[in-house]
Every structure is written in structure tokens, then in C-alpha cells.
Design a protein around this motif. Structure first.
Motif, PDB file in Angstrom:
ATOM      1  N   THR A 116     -12.061  10.243  13.408  1.00 41.57           N
ATOM      2  CA  THR A 116     -13.240  10.712  12.996  1.00 41.57           C
ATOM      3  C   THR A 116     -13.476  11.217  11.768  1.00 41.57           C
ATOM      4  N   ARG A 117     -12.376  11.625  11.039  1.00 47.18           N
ATOM      5  CA  ARG A 117     -12.355  11.957   9.458  1.00 47.18           C
ATOM      6  C   ARG A 117     -10.857  11.605   8.983  1.00 47.18           C
ATOM      7  N   ALA A 118     -10.819  11.812   7.875  1.00 47.61           N
ATOM      8  CA  ALA A 118      -9.616  11.875   7.008  1.00 47.61           C
ATOM      9  C   ALA A 118      -8.662  12.900   7.602  1.00 47.61           C
ATOM     10  N   THR A 119      -7.465  12.723   7.753  1.00 43.91           N
ATOM     11  CA  THR A 119      -6.360  13.481   7.969  1.00 43.91           C
ATOM     12  C   THR A 119      -5.743  14.553   6.819  1.00 43.91           C
ATOM     13  N   THR A 120      -6.400  14.486   5.623  1.00 44.90           N
ATOM     14  CA  THR A 120      -6.214  15.432   4.651  1.00 44.90           C
ATOM     15  C   THR A 120      -7.532  15.387   3.882  1.00 44.90           C
ATOM     16  N   PRO A 121      -8.223  16.588   3.428  1.00 44.48           N
ATOM     17  CA  PRO A 121      -9.304  16.821   2.658  1.00 44.48           C
ATOM     18  C   PRO A 121      -8.875  16.524   1.193  1.00 44.48           C
ATOM     19  N   LEU A 122      -7.555  16.628   0.848  1.00 48.94           N
ATOM     20  CA  LEU A 122      -7.101  16.481  -0.416  1.00 48.94           C
ATOM     21  C   LEU A 122      -7.908  15.192  -1.399  1.00 48.94           C
ATOM     22  N   ALA A 164      -7.283   5.987   5.590  1.00 53.31           N
ATOM     23  CA  ALA A 164      -7.863   4.834   4.762  1.00 53.31           C
ATOM     24  C   ALA A 164      -9.077   4.542   5.191  1.00 53.31           C
ATOM     25  N   ALA A 165      -9.404   4.736   6.252  1.00 53.12           N
ATOM     26  CA  ALA A 165     -10.862   4.378   6.635  1.00 53.12           C
ATOM     27  C   ALA A 165     -11.983   5.394   6.060  1.00 53.12           C
ATOM     28  N   HIS A 166     -11.714   6.498   5.632  1.00 50.39           N
ATOM     29  CA  HIS A 166     -12.459   7.417   5.127  1.00 50.39           C
ATOM     30  C   HIS A 166     -12.471   7.771   3.544  1.00 50.39           C
ATOM     31  N   VAL A 167     -11.882   6.793   2.902  1.00 50.76           N
ATOM     32  CA  VAL A 167     -11.830   6.927   1.456  1.00 50.76           C
ATOM     33  C   VAL A 167     -13.011   6.013   0.628  1.00 50.76           C
ATOM     34  N   GLY A 199      -9.269  -1.612   6.442  1.00 50.63           N
ATOM     35  CA  GLY A 199      -9.349  -2.824   6.274  1.00 50.63           C
ATOM     36  C   GLY A 199      -8.668  -3.349   4.953  1.00 50.63           C
ATOM     37  N   ALA A 200      -8.429  -2.214   3.918  1.00 49.85           N
ATOM     38  CA  ALA A 200      -8.027  -2.465   2.776  1.00 49.85           C
ATOM     39  C   ALA A 200      -6.187  -2.902   2.865  1.00 49.85           C
ATOM     40  N   PRO A 201      -6.037  -3.833   1.931  1.00 47.61           N
ATOM     41  CA  PRO A 201      -4.554  -4.217   2.111  1.00 47.61           C
ATOM     42  C   PRO A 201      -3.737  -2.979   1.875  1.00 47.61           C
ATOM     43  N   VAL A 202      -2.566  -3.168   2.763  1.00 42.37           N
ATOM     44  CA  VAL A 202      -1.463  -2.146   2.691  1.00 42.37           C
ATOM     45  C   VAL A 202      -0.115  -2.682   2.341  1.00 42.37           C
ATOM     46  N   LEU A 203       0.523  -1.920   1.409  1.00 46.29           N
ATOM     47  CA  LEU A 203       1.929  -2.216   0.925  1.00 46.29           C
ATOM     48  C   LEU A 203       2.747  -1.039   1.643  1.00 46.29           C
ATOM     49  N   LEU A 204       3.840  -1.376   2.515  1.00 46.20           N
ATOM     50  CA  LEU A 204       4.607  -0.405   3.096  1.00 46.20           C
ATOM     51  C   LEU A 204       5.927  -0.476   2.392  1.00 46.20           C
ATOM     52  N   MET A 205       6.459   0.389   2.076  1.00 47.26           N
ATOM     53  CA  MET A 205       7.876   0.255   1.207  1.00 47.26           C
ATOM     54  C   MET A 205       8.768   1.347   2.039  1.00 47.26           C
ATOM     55  N   SER A 206       9.940   0.723   2.620  1.00 49.97           N
ATOM     56  CA  SER A 206      10.922   1.777   2.911  1.00 49.97           C
ATOM     57  C   SER A 206      12.280   1.407   2.363  1.00 49.97           C
ATOM     58  N   GLY A 207      13.216   2.410   2.497  1.00 44.59           N
ATOM     59  CA  GLY A 207      14.629   2.250   2.138  1.00 44.59           C
ATOM     60  C   GLY A 207      15.402   1.891   2.987  1.00 44.59           C
ATOM     61  N   GLU A 208      16.603   1.203   2.746  1.00 39.15           N
ATOM     62  CA  GLU A 208      17.596   0.647   3.748  1.00 39.15           C
ATOM     63  C   GLU A 208      18.144   1.936   4.365  1.00 39.15           C
TER      64      GLU A 208
END
Length: 327
Positions: A116-122, A164-167, A199-208
Motif C-alpha cells: 500500500t506504500r513504500a516500506t521506507t519514507p526516506l 519500487a512501485a511507489h517511487v 515493473g522497472a528493471p531490477v539488477l540483483l547482485m550477491s556475493g559468492e
């Protein structure tokens, strides 16, 4: 002379209690020094207006990770033509503790409120503040907040995905060491993965070798502890198929704090890291991936070269990456 400079600003973050309701912002930008008296006397260098207006990258921190740990990345992105903001907010964490935070709204993460809203107001507070910079600022009138990428590390990446849906103006999200598997303490069933909207493109990066994510598995219930990597769960279950626009890369020999330089050993959970490998090569690759992603998503009129540079980093044999998946 072309260079990168920065200015400081501050903003109130709605919904928070004083004195923990003020975020301090550092905004890095492409500059062009002229050698004038104003520069000599004030240290204030004008923006390279010929490259503006500048799209905006907001980079959210992990818990208790100082904003300066991401300065290297902010400078790299500013050199590419993006105004990059590293906010630092000291606020309430959990169980009455306080520290550096991306401003997590725990109620917004709950089953009754999520979506329903962003999970951070920042994020909203930062973007609002950029629109109200003082007229004397080198960036006044040169920021294009209709073209925004939000990035984040660890918890900062989690709220970036969740919000993401609220920016407004969002063109993309990038994260490192982040996922949307949610703690059972917030009322969700064990193993719940919160969906990523917008719906915006997402780049997930993680460490081995991410010791922090591994050590946090019990937060998400017994199913999560014995199951799939939380970042993998996010990629497969939280993101809708986007014809290859979303990507998940696992960086070889990297840990949870590889994206940080310097790493502050006096705070956060760096003691949980398992990898002792030198981080510079992996960090350089992370920077290249983020810069190429932002170029591809933020260009006013993306060219074939803009998109191909990012695609080339993901193409086999993709040196430095354990794996690459797209959807």
C-alpha cells in the motif's frame, strides 16, 4: 576541467520522531572547474551544466553502514553523468536500538499493509529535498527527478525492492546483498517472499560467500533456513518475468560487504563474513555493472551502445561472475 564534486543537504523524514527524523544528504555531481575566484574562496565548483539535467541515483545504506562506505560508487556514477545521493539517517532500528538505517517502516512490511506504500519514507523525502535545493546550490535546476534509479545494499536494497512501485520517476533498481524474504516476527508465514512491484528493471547482485545472509536465515522460519538462497528466491518468486530486463548476478569471491570501501569494522556485522579474498577486483566489477545498468536505464534516449554495454558484462563467459540469470 571535468571532475566530480559533492554538496551536502538535509531533509526531514516524515513519520519519524525527533531527533531521529533528519537525514543528511551528500550529492555527488559532474563538475567543471573554471579557476574563478568563487571556487578559490568557497570551494564550490559549478556543475557541468552542458551534461545536465542530471538523472538521479539514490543509494540506500545497509544497517549501521556509514554513507562514506559507498562514496567510491557515488563518485564513479557521478563521473558517468548521474547525480548520486548517499543519505545518512540515524534512527530507530529494532528493540529500541538506534543506528544508521535506510528508514525501514516495519508496519508497511506487515501482512495487512505491504504493497500500500513504500516500506521506507526516506526515498520520497530525498527526492522531495532535491527539488528544493537552495538557489545558490551548484545543482539548482539541474536535477531530473523524472529519471530515477534507486540502489541499495543489504537492508537498503531490501526496502528499495519493496518500495519500487511507489517511487515516482523510477527507471530501475539495483541491489547488492539484498532480498525480500521477510522475517516471521512481522506476522508473515515462514518462507514468505514479498513481491517486487512497479515493473522497472531490477539488477540483483550477491556475493559468492555472504556470511551475513547465511547467518540471518533463522529470521525467516525453518523452511528458509534449510532452503534456497534468499536472493535466488527473490529472483525467481518476487520478480515478474520481464523478457530479460531483470538480472541476477553472483559475484565470485565476494562477501556481504564487498560493495563497501572502506569497511568499518567497528559497526555492522562484518565479523560474520566468511570470505577473506581481496575485494578490489570484485568491487570494480560491481561498479562496472552498476554504472552500465544506470546508463542503460537512465539515458534520456537510450542508444544501442547504452544497452549493449550492460549486456556485454552479463554475456558468457562473464569473468568474475559465478552465475548470471535473466528473466
Amino acid at each position: 576541467m571535468n571532475q566530480v564534486r559533492s554538496v551536502w543537504w538535509a531533509c526531514r523524514v516524515p513519520g519519524l520522531k525527533e531527533p531521529f527524523d533528519t537525514a543528511h544528504l551528500r550529492i555527488f555531481y559532474p563538475a567543471r572547474a573554471t579557476g574563478c575566484d568563487t571556487e578559490r574562496l568557497t570551494g564550490m565548483v559549478a556543475a557541468d551544466a552542458g551534461r545536465g539535467p542530471f538523472p538521479v541515483v539514490v543509494l540506500l545504506p545497509g544497517i549501521n553502514v556509514p554513507a562514506d562506505s559507498y562514496r567510491w560508487l557515488a563518485v564513479l556514477l557521478a563521473a558517468r553523468g548521474f547525480a548520486t545521493v548517499t543519505p545518512e539517517l540515524v534512527g530507530e532500528l529494532f528493540a529500541g536500538n538506534h543506528g544508521v538505517t535506510p528508514g525501514i517502516d516495519l508496519e508497511a512490511c506487515g501482512p495487512a499493509s505491504y504493497g500500500t506504500r513504500a516500506t521506507t519514507p526516506l526515498i520520497g523525502a530525498v527526492l522531495g529535498a532535491l527539488a528544493e535545493l537552495a538557489p545558490a546550490s551548484p545543482l539548482a535546476g539541474l536535477l531530473d527527478t523524472s529519471r530515477v534509479v534507486v540502489g541499495g545494499h543489504s537492508a537498503g536494497g531490501t526496502v528499495a525492492l519493496q518500495s519500487a512501485a511507489h517511487v515516482r520517476g523510477l527507471r530501475g533498481v539495483f541491489t547488492y546483498g539484498a532480498h525480500t524474504l521477510v522475517a516471521t516476527a512481522l506476522g508473515h508465514p515462514p518462507g514468505t517472499v514479498l513481491p517486487v512491484g512497479g515493473g522497472a528493471p531490477v539488477l540483483l547482485m550477491s556475493g559468492e560467500h555472504d556470511g551475513v545472509i547465511a547467518a540471518s536465515a533463522d529470521r525467516y522460519g525453518p523452511q528458509a533456513g534449510a532452503g534456497e538462497d534468499p536472493v535466488a528466491r527473490t529472483f525467481h518468486d518476487a520478480l515478474a518475468d520481464a523478457g530479460g530486463a531483470h538480472a541476477w548476478v553472483k559475484v565470485a569471491a565476494a562477501g556481504h560487504f564487498t560493495i563497501c570501501d572502506p569497511v568499518d569494522p567497528t559497526s555492522a556485522r562484518g565479523f560474520l563474513e566468511t570470505s577473506q579474498a581481496p575485494a578490489s577486483d570484485a568491487r570494480s566489477l560491481i561498479g562496472a555493472l552498476v554504472a552500465a545498468f544506470c546508463t542503460a536505464t537512465l539515458a534520456a534516449r537510450p542508444t544501442r551502445a547504452d544497452t549493449e554495454a550492460f549486456t556485454a558484462l552479463l554475456a558468457p563467459p562473464h569473468p568474475g561472475l559465478v552465475s548470471v540469470l535473466r528473466r
